[in-house]
Scaffold this motif. Structure first.
Motif, PDB file in Angstrom:
ATOM      1  N   LEU A 179       0.818  -1.225   0.000  1.00 24.44           N
ATOM      2  CA  LEU A 179       0.000   0.000   0.000  1.00 24.44           C
ATOM      3  C   LEU A 179       0.846   1.268   0.000  1.00 24.44           C
ATOM      4  N   LEU A 183       2.121   0.268  -4.425  1.00 23.34           N
ATOM      5  CA  LEU A 183       0.993   0.918  -5.107  1.00 23.34           C
ATOM      6  C   LEU A 183       1.349   2.340  -5.576  1.00 23.34           C
ATOM      7  N   VAL A 236       0.175  -6.807  -3.900  1.00 22.61           N
ATOM      8  CA  VAL A 236       0.163  -5.686  -4.845  1.00 22.61           C
ATOM      9  C   VAL A 236      -1.143  -5.682  -5.644  1.00 22.61           C
ATOM     10  N   LEU A 237      -1.573  -6.851  -6.091  1.00 22.71           N
ATOM     11  CA  LEU A 237      -2.826  -6.912  -6.858  1.00 22.71           C
ATOM     12  C   LEU A 237      -4.012  -6.511  -5.978  1.00 22.71           C
ATOM     13  N   ALA A 239      -3.908  -4.418  -3.442  1.00 24.11           N
ATOM     14  CA  ALA A 239      -3.822  -2.956  -3.274  1.00 24.11           C
ATOM     15  C   ALA A 239      -4.312  -2.256  -4.538  1.00 24.11           C
ATOM     16  N   LEU A 240      -3.906  -2.789  -5.683  1.00 26.10           N
ATOM     17  CA  LEU A 240      -4.336  -2.208  -6.958  1.00 26.10           C
ATOM     18  C   LEU A 240      -5.853  -2.290  -7.113  1.00 26.10           C
ATOM     19  N   ASP A 241      -6.415  -3.426  -6.734  1.00 24.39           N
ATOM     20  CA  ASP A 241      -7.869  -3.585  -6.868  1.00 24.39           C
ATOM     21  C   ASP A 241      -8.612  -2.622  -5.937  1.00 24.39           C
ATOM     22  N   ALA A 242      -8.097  -2.434  -4.732  1.00 21.21           N
ATOM     23  CA  ALA A 242      -8.722  -1.475  -3.809  1.00 21.21           C
ATOM     24  C   ALA A 242      -8.658  -0.059  -4.396  1.00 21.21           C
ATOM     25  N   PHE A 243      -7.538   0.264  -5.012  1.00 20.10           N
ATOM     26  CA  PHE A 243      -7.377   1.581  -5.633  1.00 20.10           C
ATOM     27  C   PHE A 243      -8.362   1.764  -6.783  1.00 20.10           C
ATOM     28  N   SER A 246     -11.722   2.550  -5.435  1.00 21.70           N
ATOM     29  CA  SER A 246     -11.785   3.960  -5.019  1.00 21.70           C
ATOM     30  C   SER A 246     -11.876   4.895  -6.225  1.00 21.70           C
ATOM     31  N   LEU A 247     -11.194   4.538  -7.312  1.00 15.16           N
ATOM     32  CA  LEU A 247     -11.289   5.355  -8.535  1.00 15.16           C
ATOM     33  C   LEU A 247     -12.720   5.362  -9.062  1.00 15.16           C
TER      34      LEU A 247
ATOM     35  N   VAL B 190      -7.173   9.995  -4.746  1.00 17.96           N
ATOM     36  CA  VAL B 190      -7.728   8.642  -4.633  1.00 17.96           C
ATOM     37  C   VAL B 190      -6.721   7.695  -3.986  1.00 17.96           C
ATOM     38  N   LEU B 191      -5.434   7.865  -4.285  1.00 15.05           N
ATOM     39  CA  LEU B 191      -4.414   7.045  -3.622  1.00 15.05           C
ATOM     40  C   LEU B 191      -4.469   7.258  -2.110  1.00 15.05           C
ATOM     41  N   THR B 194      -7.555   5.716  -0.656  1.00 20.80           N
ATOM     42  CA  THR B 194      -7.428   4.255  -0.588  1.00 20.80           C
ATOM     43  C   THR B 194      -6.642   3.839   0.655  1.00 20.80           C
ATOM     44  N   LEU B 195      -5.537   4.529   0.905  1.00 16.99           N
ATOM     45  CA  LEU B 195      -4.732   4.198   2.080  1.00 16.99           C
ATOM     46  C   LEU B 195      -5.463   4.571   3.372  1.00 16.99           C
ATOM     47  N   GLU B 197      -8.523   4.251   3.973  1.00 17.00           N
ATOM     48  CA  GLU B 197      -9.451   3.162   4.301  1.00 17.00           C
ATOM     49  C   GLU B 197      -8.757   1.973   4.937  1.00 17.00           C
ATOM     50  N   ARG B 198      -7.460   1.849   4.704  1.00 23.26           N
ATOM     51  CA  ARG B 198      -6.686   0.726   5.248  1.00 23.26           C
ATOM     52  C   ARG B 198      -5.669   1.201   6.280  1.00 23.26           C
ATOM     53  N   LEU B 203       0.925   1.065   9.108  1.00 29.77           N
ATOM     54  CA  LEU B 203       0.931   1.819   7.857  1.00 29.77           C
ATOM     55  C   LEU B 203       1.456   3.241   8.084  1.00 29.77           C
ATOM     56  N   LEU B 240      -9.566   9.998 -16.867  1.00 29.31           N
ATOM     57  CA  LEU B 240      -9.680   8.958 -15.840  1.00 29.31           C
ATOM     58  C   LEU B 240      -9.892   7.588 -16.478  1.00 29.31           C
ATOM     59  N   ARG B 251      -2.019  -4.320 -14.567  1.00 29.27           N
ATOM     60  CA  ARG B 251      -2.399  -5.491 -13.767  1.00 29.27           C
ATOM     61  C   ARG B 251      -2.011  -6.786 -14.492  1.00 29.27           C
ATOM     62  N   ILE B 254       1.709  -7.253 -14.341  1.00 26.45           N
ATOM     63  CA  ILE B 254       2.164  -7.769 -13.040  1.00 26.45           C
ATOM     64  C   ILE B 254       1.928  -9.275 -12.974  1.00 26.45           C
TER      65      ILE B 254
END
Lengths: 283, 283
Positions: A179, A183, A236-237, A239-243, A246-247, B190-191, B194-195, B197-198, B203, B240, B251, B254
């Protein structure tokens, strides 16, 4: 601690050598690296000798692995039959779970301590090394065995070089940096790649300082990052999915002209990691 | 040019006043703003008097609108019956198409010139004003009528304050800043959201300088940005969506451990906006 071997004399490895010197270490510092890195390491004073891995391992009482993650995994396997009793092997790799598992598999119990200094700069290589690179920066340790005298001594040196020592499990480290580091790197790279696809003379002229901030990480080359992502893929995937979720929420907020919640949530977080008192209130 | 009215004495408005002074302007600079902003504008020397909009418009030969975009749209409507012949109205709003359309609707032809200085800093308000804020920064003009003597004189002042003057259509401006400014802002926000929320104690401790870069824009509060996004909605949503497509490609990369192409594309773009020679080659 009389003799340290630094395997991978790049920015982190050479900075560790310089930091030890500045903190008063007077023993031998052996560099194990490419010819160019060894030359740069001698030039800046980070190492005092050079050797191949087997010879360095036979003499060192601390072996500091400062290579990319995939190379650290290889080196740990090679070190298995080479490590002396009482020697400590530690690393500065950006992911921890696979490295710690590799060490448990190949190294005698108690000879390995996983580490990750959250430090860096835009420049790479020993030429950019800095004795204060670790000062006031988080330095995560992920103990996976008993606390030995060698580990205690290494911790003391980390304190002397000014690092803020933190302890987590390898898994907690990896899910956290997915995160806070992986990310952000991915987002910067993908942002720059998106703009690269729409590049134009106008685009190259009309931007402000914000774009510079947001594309600094994108200057990174893939050599380091491929193995970071491959050894922390699931986190990482996730974190990417959560992002991306949010987008999607932000997209709806834009359509509804209702950005206050997401902007205030974000500003409060951004202030918190700067130890600023938040200027905003969450609804 | 004898008398300038600055409407909205915040960071940009006050910096414009200071920049004019530094460049040798000796006439009156009237501030039109809230009581607190007027006080800060006097304090830093950006304005020499204050007035309500109607009085300022009756005396000024340049009216500089440095408010948030939604407020600029309102002010232009109010200025319709107030503007003197020969006076130039210009603005510093972050989007241009709706503002220029509003000016064409409400102001006499030839009295308006759209503008956007790509300058800023983390701090807001006249207290953070800087006479060199515009120096060596892009300053976009979007002419929508004939070049008048007042426009010529304004351009000369922009050159004297060190701005890099660029010309585009309002539409090209808006589609460009959707990519170079609005998308980076959104991504940073948004980044951080996202953080948020976690968020956890861990962190908050384990991150490096990269996260600071990537969340600096997220410190922005929604007041300015809501009207920027609402007046450039289609372009922002298109930017966007392009970004989300690139994230999907990343994705897949990765998952396939195949990040070289996206990292090299991104690094080449990030180098190009810094006028660095790229260290990487595209495949």
């Amino acid at each position: 601690m009389q003799c340290v071997a630094i395997v991978g004399v790049g920015l982190i490895g050479a900075s560790f050598g310089l930091a030890l010197r500045k903190a008063g270490f007077t023993g031998e510092i052996i560099g194990v690296s490419s010819a160019a890195a060894i030359a740069a390491g001698f030039e800046c004073g980070a190492i005092s000798s050079q050797a191949m891995l087997a010879e360095a391992a036979s003499r060192a009482d601390l072996i500091y692995l400062a290579q990319p993650v995939d190379r650290i995994l290889e080196t740990i396997e090679k070190l298995g039959p080479l490590v002396n009793p009482g020697c400590l092997v530690t690393d500065a790799g950006s992911t921890k779970a696979q490295i710690v598992a590799q060490a448990l598999k190949h190294l005698p119990l108690g000879t390995f301590l996983g580490g990750h200094p959250l430090a860096g700069k835009e420049q790479r290589g020993a030429a950019a090394a800095d004795a204060d690179l670790f000062r006031n920066r988080p330095y995560v340790l992920t103990p996976s065995g008993p606390e030995t005298p060698a580990i205690r001594e290494f911790r003391e040196w980390l304190a002397r070089i000014g690092a803020n020592i933190l302890e987590t499990s390898p898994q907690e480290h990896d899910s956290t940096v997915a995160l806070t580091s992986h990310l952000p790197q991915l987002v910067s790279t993908v942002l720059a790649a998106t703009l690269a696809e729409r590049n134009s003379d106008t685009l190259q002229k009309i931007f402000g300082p914000g774009l510079m901030d947001m594309t600094r990480l994108a200057l990174s080359t893939p050599e380091l990052w491929t193995s970071i992502f491959s050894t922390n893929k699931l986190e990482v995937l996730a974190a990417l999915d959560a992002f991306v979720v949010s987008l999607g929420q932000a997209r709806q907020a834009i359509e509804a002209d209702n950005l206050s919640y997401i902007f205030n949530t974000a500003a409060q977080f951004a202030a918190s990691i700067r130890n600023l008192s938040p200027k905003v209130k969450l609804n």
